[in-house]
Design an enzyme around this catalytic site. Structure first.
Site, PDB file in Angstrom:
ATOM      1  N   PRO A 259     -23.532 -14.404   4.477  1.00 16.54           N
ATOM      2  CA  PRO A 259     -22.126 -14.799   4.325  1.00 16.54           C
ATOM      3  C   PRO A 259     -21.995 -16.300   4.081  1.00 16.54           C
ATOM      4  O   PRO A 259     -22.925 -17.076   4.360  1.00 16.54           O
ATOM      5  CB  PRO A 259     -21.500 -14.392   5.671  1.00 16.54           C
ATOM      6  CG  PRO A 259     -22.467 -13.454   6.299  1.00 16.54           C
ATOM      7  CD  PRO A 259     -23.822 -13.858   5.802  1.00 16.54           C
ATOM      8  N   GLY A 263     -25.586 -21.277   6.383  1.00 18.93           N
ATOM      9  CA  GLY A 263     -26.618 -22.310   6.300  1.00 18.93           C
ATOM     10  C   GLY A 263     -27.682 -22.061   5.262  1.00 18.93           C
ATOM     11  O   GLY A 263     -28.814 -22.535   5.416  1.00 18.93           O
ATOM     12  N   LYS A 264     -27.368 -21.366   4.186  1.00 18.81           N
ATOM     13  CA  LYS A 264     -28.370 -21.094   3.144  1.00 18.81           C
ATOM     14  C   LYS A 264     -28.774 -22.392   2.446  1.00 18.81           C
ATOM     15  O   LYS A 264     -29.971 -22.669   2.269  1.00 18.81           O
ATOM     16  CB  LYS A 264     -27.802 -20.088   2.131  1.00 18.81           C
ATOM     17  CG  LYS A 264     -27.466 -18.735   2.734  1.00 18.81           C
ATOM     18  CD  LYS A 264     -26.994 -17.754   1.698  1.00 18.81           C
ATOM     19  CE  LYS A 264     -25.671 -18.155   1.085  1.00 18.81           C
ATOM     20  NZ  LYS A 264     -24.564 -18.154   2.076  1.00 18.81           N
ATOM     21  N   THR A 265     -27.805 -23.185   2.027  1.00 17.55           N
ATOM     22  CA  THR A 265     -28.126 -24.449   1.366  1.00 17.55           C
ATOM     23  C   THR A 265     -28.780 -25.422   2.336  1.00 17.55           C
ATOM     24  O   THR A 265     -29.685 -26.182   1.955  1.00 17.55           O
ATOM     25  CB  THR A 265     -26.844 -25.065   0.777  1.00 17.55           C
ATOM     26  OG1 THR A 265     -26.216 -24.113  -0.088  1.00 17.55           O
ATOM     27  CG2 THR A 265     -27.159 -26.321  -0.009  1.00 17.55           C
ATOM     28  N   GLU A 480       3.170  -9.873  23.184  1.00 18.58           N
ATOM     29  CA  GLU A 480       1.824 -10.346  23.513  1.00 18.58           C
ATOM     30  C   GLU A 480       1.311  -9.737  24.820  1.00 18.58           C
ATOM     31  O   GLU A 480       0.133  -9.388  24.927  1.00 18.58           O
ATOM     32  CB  GLU A 480       1.808 -11.874  23.599  1.00 18.58           C
ATOM     33  CG  GLU A 480       2.175 -12.585  22.309  1.00 18.58           C
ATOM     34  CD  GLU A 480       1.322 -12.152  21.130  1.00 18.58           C
ATOM     35  OE1 GLU A 480       0.183 -11.707  21.340  1.00 18.58           O
ATOM     36  OE2 GLU A 480       1.814 -12.239  19.991  1.00 18.58           O
TER      37      GLU A 480
END
Length: 706
Positions: A259, A263-265, A480
């Protein structure tokens, strides 16, 4: 280093080619300009015969004559005379001057302009050839000019220029100016046309040597499996004999899949920092230009340069830009298809002994061409997925290394609360916490800063200027608390961490935050999925049970619940009507998680009915839970209207009859004993993950929208 020398020699050769190319362009432009200037000058001149020239003198239409050995240039007396057609050879009566030539010449010389000023571009001039051929001369021309008052004749004297100066002024100086101008233009066009007109087929890869990226594996956390695969590749580059002795071959390529934000790059840059070999980094979009064939040329140039610097690593980010699957819709001259074909050919031409390794990253592996994914091209697929609890804790520790933390900071609790986030989310969370600490004048980041920053990431900042009426606040509070009460009264749900009715910038007028008790995998049971749907229905159920109304604030809740129920029927095989039949398949696993239908229209209509049955069943259960918990819900709502924001621990304290002011911020899940379970028997059969993001990011159930 040798690598730098090779790289510098290649760059110097490219610069020399660019200079020669620019100089040639400048020379062509200067020649064209000189030619066009000569044409413009000749446009205002007209050739006449020598007889017409003499007739113009006799008619008194000549102002001056510029004489040379090859031609006579005649300047008429006025613009009207210059625009008129050349005179015809008609006889005119002779005019005798009243005085001698000398006295007449003295009179006419007064007030006459210099001969050079008569050569104006706007004035039309005439020229003719002198009679100097076949031993024929016109010796009475000068007396004729003096007789009729043409006293400006002959060639004006000009200082002769050196041939070298003339060459400099005519060609060299204009060329230098044109080179400067073209260099400026080409440099501006370089980013759009791949290095300028002269380098349109050159690859724009950035080359890193050794640790110039400033990133190593110490800076990457939460991706231990991916790092192990990449460490092995780097070790192969450094110690190839260890692998070749046993017969192992160097992998040609590794595909990083996951996704966005995982942190691929960053992993690729860490490889550059650890490899100690040249590292080429380029994006897939850099290969695609408006010129057909440029992408293929750049692929050839990239691998040519890589072979020169082998062993090395080539990294292509977003490879799906050029690696999309080929189909019949593509034409034979499609730029992306030609680029992909060239990439496949270059990967087949690798020499395994040289040590050129290709790394690529994508978050859309399903669109890549199968020929690109086969072994021998990309031998490894490295999954860079969302980190687990240990990975998130390690990632937070990496991002807080340079952050001054207070003593009360517990990163493990933050890691538990941020289930499903990626490394980029955690980096943003830590940075927002540091900014908040500075805004409040503190010297260190505390636990509250981290928790508030987490809520800032998932819900946005508070709307300080938004004012709700008493009825709206009551409506939002019951909505809520309805979510929180259904989550508290059920099994297979996450404990409530926070309830707020303060409006936030991302559209919600309030939200209920659920925090998981422990880090869980993506595996969910049917009971868990049904419980998740029931919690989503709690807001709308509270509106109906307490106020007997409906609002548009449940829109996001309904959408989330419908998505879970549709996945149960279409993909998980959890429907009694269809059983274990897959009616859809995922289309983008790592992006939006969407899927496409793989069934007939009648089956899709029946599937919608099955989805509605699940939703109705969960909604009825939520209504029943709230009816049985009406008094407890009123007490929690009363306290919430007073405080506007309460914690899960405070809610549990109210339900157990304790003082909420003394409650712990974090609820103890063990407090949910048998007396708090719903009176309705639990649903039979299994249920699905709340997952990350079903209630907004990380278990957030949004309240009414504005």
């Amino acid at each position: 280093m040798p690598d730098k020398k090779n790289n510098g020699g290649t760059g110097g050769k490219r610069n020399l080619n660019a200079i020669i190319f620019t100089a040639l362009w400048a020379l062509v432009i200067v020649i064209l300009l000189n030619y066009m200037t000569s044409l413009a000058r000749s446009a205002n001149t007209e050739e006449i015969t020598y007889g017409q020239f003499r007739q113009m003198i006799i008619d008194g239409e000549v102002e001056a004559v510029e004489m040379s050995s090859t031609r006579y240039v005649i300047y008429p007396k006025s613009a009207d005379a210059g625009e008129s057609a050349p005179p015809q050879a008609t006889p005119v009566p002779q005019q005798s001057p009243a005085a001698g030539p000398a006295s007449l010449q003295e009179q006419l010389l007064q007030g006459l302009p210099p001969l050079q000023q008569l050569n104006s571009p706007a004035a039309k001039t005439y020229y003719c050839a002198p009679i100097t051929q076949a031993n024929v001369r016109d010796d009475d021309l000068i007396p004729l000019l003096e007789e009729y008052g043409v006293v400006q004749y002959g060639t004006p004297y000009t200082e002769p220029l050196s041939p070298l100066v003339s060459l400099l002024l005519s060609y060299v100086l204009p060329m230098v100016l044109m080179v400067v101008l073209l260099s400026f233009l080409f440099r501006n066009m370089a980013g759009k046309m791949g290095g300028g007109l002269g380098g349109v087929g050159k690859a724009n890869a950035k080359v890193y040597v050794e640790k110039s990226t400033g990133v190593t594996f110490k800076d990457v956390a939460g991706q231990d499996e991916a790092k192990e695969s990449l460490v092995e590749i780097i070790d192969f580059l450094h110690n190839p004999q260890k692998y070749t002795e046993i017969g192992a071959k160097l992998p040609k390529g590794a595909l990083l899949v996951g996704p966005p934000g995982t942190g691929k790059t960053l992993l690729a840059k860490a490889v550059a920092g650890e490899a100690n070999v040249p590292f080429f980094s380029i994006s897939g979009s850099d290969f695609v230009e408006m010129f057909v064939g440029v992408g293929a040329s750049r692929v050839r140039d990239l691998f040519k340069e890589a072979n020169k610097l082998a062993p090395c690593i080539v990294f292509i980010d977003e490879i799906d830009t050029i690696g999309k699957s080929r189909d019949n819709r593509m034409g034979g001259n499609d730029e992306r298809e030609q680029t992909l074909n060239q990439l496949l050919a270059e990967m087949d031409g690798f020499d395994p002994t040289k040590g050129v390794i290709l790394l690529a990253a994508t978050n859309r592996p399903e669109v890549l061409d199968q020929a690109l994914l086969r072994p021998g091209r990309f031998d490894r697929r490295i999954i860079v997925d969302r980190p687990n609890l240990a990975g998130r804790l390690a990632t937070l520790q990496v991002h807080t290394r340079n952050i001054r933390l207070a003593e009360d900071v517990d990163l493990k609790k933050i890691a538990i609360a941020t289930a499903g986030t990626v490394g980029a989310d955690l980096a943003n969370l830590v940075n927002e916490a540091a900014l908040r600490a500075v805004r409040l004048g503190r010297k260190a980041v505390n636990q509250e800063d981290l928790l508030v920053s987490f809520e800032l990431v998932i819900a946005g900042s508070e709307k300080k200027g938004s004012v709700l009426t008493e009825f709206e606040k009551k409506l939002v509070a019951y909505h809520e608390v309805g979510h929180a009460m259904v989550a508290y009264r059920q099994k297979n749900t996450e404990p409530v961490q926070k309830i707020t009715i303060v409006p936030h910038t991302q559209g919600s007028l309030g939200y209920t935050l659920l925090m998981p008790e422990e880090d869980k995998t993506e595996l969910r049971t049917r009971d868990e999925l049904l419980a998740k749907i029931t919690v989503s229905m709690g807001g709308r159920a509270a509106e109906e049970v307490v106020l007997n109304t409906m609002t548009n604030g449940a829109a996001q809740d309904i959408q989330d619940a419908t998505g879970v129920a549709r996945n149960m029927v279409a993909m998980y095989g959890m429907s009694d009507q269809f059983g274990m039949m897959a009616l859809a398949s995922k289309r983008s696993q790592y992006l939006d998680g969407g899927y496409g239908m793989d069934c007939a229209q009648d089956t899709a209509a029946a599937m919608d009915q099955a989805v509605r049955e699940i939703l109705d069943k969960c909604y009825r259960q939520a209504v029943e839970i709230l009816k049985n918990s009406r008094e407890d819900m009123d007490r929690v709502v009363s306290y919430l209207l007073e405080k506007e924001t309460i914690t899960g621990g405070e809610m549990i304290a109210i339900l157990e009859g304790r003082d909420p002011a003394l409650a712990d911020q974090y609820p103890d899940p063990d407090h949910r004993d048998e007396k708090h379970t719903p009176s309705i028997p639990p649903q039979s059969g299994p249920a699905i993950p709340l997952g990350s993001g079903e209630f907004g990011p990380e278990g957030k159930s949004e309240g009414p929208l504005p």
